[in-house]
Design an enzyme around this catalytic site. Structure first.
Site, mmCIF file in Angstrom:
data_model
loop_
_atom_site.group_PDB
_atom_site.id
_atom_site.type_symbol
_atom_site.label_atom_id
_atom_site.label_comp_id
_atom_site.label_asym_id
_atom_site.label_seq_id
_atom_site.Cartn_x
_atom_site.Cartn_y
_atom_site.Cartn_z
ATOM 1 C CB SER A 23 -0.881 -0.027 1.252
ATOM 2 O OG SER A 23 -1.871 0.946 1.208
ATOM 3 C CB ALA A 58 0.125 10.508 -0.966
ATOM 4 C CE1 TYR A 187 -3.777 14.067 3.705
ATOM 5 C CE2 TYR A 187 -4.062 11.821 2.930
ATOM 6 C CZ TYR A 187 -3.481 12.715 3.794
ATOM 7 O OH TYR A 187 -2.613 12.282 4.765
ATOM 8 N NE ARG A 235 -5.638 3.613 0.126
ATOM 9 C CZ ARG A 235 -4.640 3.209 0.911
ATOM 10 N NH1 ARG A 235 -3.975 4.087 1.629
ATOM 11 N NH2 ARG A 235 -4.309 1.935 0.980
#
Length: 377
Positions: A23, A58, A187, A235
C-alpha cells in the site's frame, strides 16, 4: 499446493504475478518533491520481497498539494528520473510499479508525524520551512489551530485537473503501470465527497451527486489521459466514521460511477477526514476494513483491494477465497517484514525447498539449501 494469494491477476494489459500489493505509505523523506536513494531502497526491497504490486506514497500533482515538505511530487519533468529508476528496478524483479497521485487539500502544509503531526510551528520555521496556502471545497479548517483553507473556485478546479493530467503523462514516462487516485483520508477529493467538509451551495456541493462532481471529473480526466491498457485504482474512505458523514452506501454508489468511467479497482480504506489518516474513527482489529471491500465488490460489481491490519497469510487467503477482495494490500506489515509476500505464499504452498524458486535467486539459492539441510536433520 497452489494458493489464491500466489495466483496472477490480469488488469487490462498488465498482469500481477500475485495478489499481494504494498500500500502507499508516506515516508516524508523527499526534498522538494524529488525521490532519492531512500525511496529507491524503501520501495525496491518490496520488489525483492515478492509483492505483485508496489505503490509509491501519495505523490502530489502540484507543490501546494503536498502534505508536508517531505512528500513526493510529480509536478515537473525533473522529478521523473528518480521515479523511473525505481520502476525499472521493480519491473526487473517481476513487480508491477504503481503510483498514487493526490492533493492534500486542507491537510496540506503540515508537520511530519514525528515532528508533531500538526500545523507547522516555530520549530519548522527555524529549519527554513514555511507554510503555503491551502485549498478545500469550503473554508473550514480541519481542526482548531489549523490553517483555514481558501474555498476553491472553478478556475482552481480546472487548474488542478490539468495538473493531474500532466502528472499522469509524467507517470507514464517514469514507467508506472498502475495509477491510484487518492480520494480518501480527508485529502482534497475526499473533502469534496463528505458533507462534513463540503458545505458548498453551487454545483459542486449540496447533495451526493454535487459533492462527487469534482472527484468524478478528476477521475474521468485521469482515465482519458492514462493509456487504455493500463489500470486505474481509486482509494476511497469507505466511511468517515463520524456522525453525518460519508457512509458505505455512498461508497457503493460512487464505485458504480467510477466503474462507468473506467476505474478498475476500488481500494477500500476508511476515516481520516478529521485527524491523521490512521486516526481511530473506525474500530480497529485484524482485517477491520474487509467488510467494506466485500460490500463494494458485491454491490458495485467492481474489483476491490482490501487493506487494514491484514497480518497473516491464512487471513489474506481466506479473504480472497470468500470473495471479500481481489487484491490484498499490506502496509506497516511490509515495513516490519519486507519479504511478507514471499513468506506468506510459501507458507500457504507448503514450506518445501521448491518454494524458494519464487525468491530472487541470490537469496533463494541459499535458502533452498538451508531448508534441505533442515529436512535431512
Amino acid at each position: 499446493m497452489s494458493c489464491l494469494l500466489g495466483s496472477p491477476l490480469r488488469l487490462r494489459d498488465v498482469t500481477l504475478s500475485n495478489r499481494v500489493a504494498v500500500s502507499p505509505m508516506c515516508q516524508y523523506s523527499a526534498r522538494d518533491g524529488f525521490a532519492g536513494d531512500y525511496h529507491f531502497v524503501h520501495l525496491g526491497r518490496f520488489g525483492l520481497g515478492g509483492a505483485g504490486l508496489v505503490f509509491t506514497e501519495a505523490t502530489a500533482v502540484v507543490p501546494e498539494g503536498r502534505i508536508t515538505h517531505g512528500c513526493l511530487g510529480l509536478w515537473q519533468d525533473e522529478q521523473i528520473p528518480g521515479l523511473h529508476r525505481i520502476t525499472q528496478f521493480l519491473k526487473a524483479h517481476g513487480t508491477v510499479p504503481g503510483i498514487q497521485l493526490g492533493h492534500a487539500g486542507r491537510k496540506a502544509s503540515m508537520q511530519r508525524p514525528w515532528e508533531g503531526n500538526g500545523p507547522l510551528d516555530e520549530s519548522n520555521f527555524a529549519q527554513g520551512e514555511r507554510t503555503w496556502e491551502t485549498m478545500a471545497p469550503t473554508a473550514i479548517p480541519m481542526d482548531e489551530g489549523w490553517l483555514v483553507p481558501r474555498e476553491m473556485e472553478r478556475a482552481d478546479m480546472e487548474r488542478l485537473i490539468a495538473a493531474w493530467v500532466a502528472a499522469v503523462g509524467r507517470a507514464e514516462e517514469a514507467g508506472f503501470e498502475v495509477i491510484e487516485l487518492h480520494a480518501a483520508h480527508g485529502y482534497l477529493l475526499h473533502s469534496f465527497l463528505s458533507p462534513i467538509s463540503n458545505r458548498r451551495e453551487d454545483a459542486y456541493g449540496g447533495d451526493r451527486e454535487g459533492r462527487a462532481r469534482f472527484p468524478l471529473e478528476v477521475a474521468e480526466a485521469v482515465r482519458k489521459a492514462w493509456p487504455a491498457g493500463k489500470s486505474l485504482f481509486v482509494r476511497l474512505s469507505s466511511v468517515d466514521g463520524i456522525e453525518g458523514g460519508w457512509q458505505l452506501e455512498d461508497t457503493v454508489w460512487l464505485a458504480g460511477r467510477l466503474k462507468e468511467i473506467g476505474v478498475d479497482v476500488i481500494d477500500c480504506s476508511s476515516g481520516g477526514l478529521a485527524g491523521s489518516a490512521t486516526a481511530a474513527r473506525v474500530k480497529r482489529g485484524p482485517g477491520f476494513q474487509l467488510p467494506f471491500a466485500e460490500t463494494v465488490r458485491r454491490e458495485a460489481d467492481i474489483a476491490t483491494m482490501a487493506v487494514g491490519l491484514i497480518l497473516e497469510a491464512r487471513q489474506a487467503e481466506a479473504a480472497l477465497a470468500e470473495g471479500k477482495a481481489d487484491i490484498i494490500a499490506i502496509g506497516r506489515q511490509a515495513l516490519a517484514h519486507p519479504n511478507w509476500a514471499l513468506t506468506a505464499i510459501g507458507e500457504l504452498e507448503g514450506d518445501v525447498p521448491e518454494g524458494f524458486q519464487r525468491w530472487p535467486q541470490q537469496a533463494g539459492w541459499w535458502l533452498e539449501r538451508r531448508q534441505r539441510a533442515l529436512i535431512k536433520n
